[in-house]
Design a protein around this motif. Structure first.
Motif, PDB file in Angstrom:
ATOM      1  N   CYS A   1       0.376 -11.850  -4.107  1.00 55.57           N
ATOM      2  CA  CYS A   1       0.223 -11.404  -2.722  1.00 55.57           C
ATOM      3  C   CYS A   1       0.504 -12.540  -1.743  1.00 55.57           C
ATOM      4  N   GLN A   2       0.053 -13.733  -2.096  1.00 53.76           N
ATOM      5  CA  GLN A   2       0.283 -14.905  -1.253  1.00 53.76           C
ATOM      6  C   GLN A   2       1.775 -15.221  -1.165  1.00 53.76           C
TER       7      GLN A   2
ATOM      8  N   CYS B   1       3.630 -12.654   1.289  1.00 56.83           N
ATOM      9  CA  CYS B   1       3.155 -12.521   2.670  1.00 56.83           C
ATOM     10  C   CYS B   1       3.993 -13.396   3.595  1.00 56.83           C
TER      11      CYS B   1
ATOM     12  N   CYS C   1       1.707  -7.078   0.134  1.00 58.04           N
ATOM     13  CA  CYS C   1       0.625  -7.538  -0.744  1.00 58.04           C
ATOM     14  C   CYS C   1       0.058  -6.378  -1.556  1.00 58.04           C
TER      15      CYS C   1
ATOM     16  N   CYS D   1       0.547  -5.942  -5.901  1.00 56.44           N
ATOM     17  CA  CYS D   1      -0.657  -6.261  -6.672  1.00 56.44           C
ATOM     18  C   CYS D   1      -0.710  -5.470  -7.982  1.00 56.44           C
TER      19      CYS D   1
END
Length: 265
Positions: free
Chosen positions: A18-19, A22, A46, A50
């Motif tokens: 997710c990081q 983004c 994100c 996941c």
């Protein structure tokens, strides 16, 4: 600070996917994912990436039926199949008397629902003109007639409105009886959304064409045009006008186009 993400720390495995996706640098992963501030513009990357379904956009609550899991390694369409479909696309100007019903229109707008938009604004909206189509076309002519000395098609349009016996078909609509208009604050977002809608239309046995001269009404006098649509934000512009219907004729072969120029730097 109003957080926009709902993060299940029990499900999160701190994989950092997710990081990575983004683009606002709004997520940092320590023992679990953490939303940093209110910089999220709700693109949903994100949530979509996941593996554990640990992140949900709060604004999506109540829309769980719109969430579909799929295998990211599986291709939905083969290249050759999609290319063959694109090859067969042609502008259609001659239609059957049968009109498109609201249920079918809803299927078309489903494609636009998933369309990308600039800064994820999601502000594209459509107008289907049917019963008030003639009234709208009168307004279009009233705006674009200032250029009828430059464009013979506009002059034909005016002559037709004054006496429809001057031509067999409507100079701008041909035999079309329904029109889809696309509005947005961003031109590219509107065009992409309508293109997706158009391709779905062909899959449902529909066809149509884009009208340059109807769009001229927007270019010449936006304020006057928008008075016809009081419920639409005046900051939005009409960027696409697509005449739609059930084709009266069927084409049998592709037509060669001019070669596309591509440069690599």
């Amino acid at each position: 600070m109003v957080l926009k993400l709902k993060i299940d720390v029990e499900l999160c495995t701190a994989c950092k996917l997710c990081q990575q996706v983004c683009i606002r640098d709004n997520i940092i992963v320590e023992d679990h994912a953490i939303e940093l501030d209110n910089n999220c513009f709700e693109c949903g990357h994100c949530m979509a990436i996941c593996r554990q379904n640990a992140i949900t956009l709060k604004s999506f609550e109540g829309k769980e039926d719109r969430i579909v899991d799929y295998n990211p390694r599986e291709s939905v369409l083969e290249y050759d199949d999609l290319l063959e479909f694109l090859k067969r696309r042609r502008s259609v100007r001659f239609f059957k008397d049968k009109k498109v019903d609201k249920k079918t229109f809803s299927k078309l707008f489903e494609g636009a629902y998933y369309s990308p938009s600039a800064q994820n604004a999601q502000d594209v909206e459509f107008v289907v003109l049917d019963e008030r189509l003639d009234e709208f076309m009168d307004l279009v002519y009233d705006i674009i007639k200032v250029e009828e000395d430059e464009f013979f098609r506009i002059k034909e349009f005016g002559d037709y409105l004054r006496d429809s016996s001057t031509k067999e078909f409507h100079p701008l609509l041909w035999s079309g009886k329904q029109l889809i208009l696309t509005f947005s604050t961003d031109k590219t977002s509107a065009v992409i959304a309508n293109t997706r809608l158009e391709l779905l239309a062909y899959s449902l046995g529909l066809g149509g064409f884009y009208s340059l001269f109807i769009l001229k009404a927007e270019e010449i006098n936006h304020e006057k045009l928008m008075k016809f649509f009081p419920e639409i934000d005046e900051d939005k512009h009409m960027y696409s006008a697509f005449v739609i219907g059930y084709p009266k004729v069927k084409f049998r072969r592709t037509i060669p186009h001019s070669d596309i120029k591509v440069s690599y730097f």
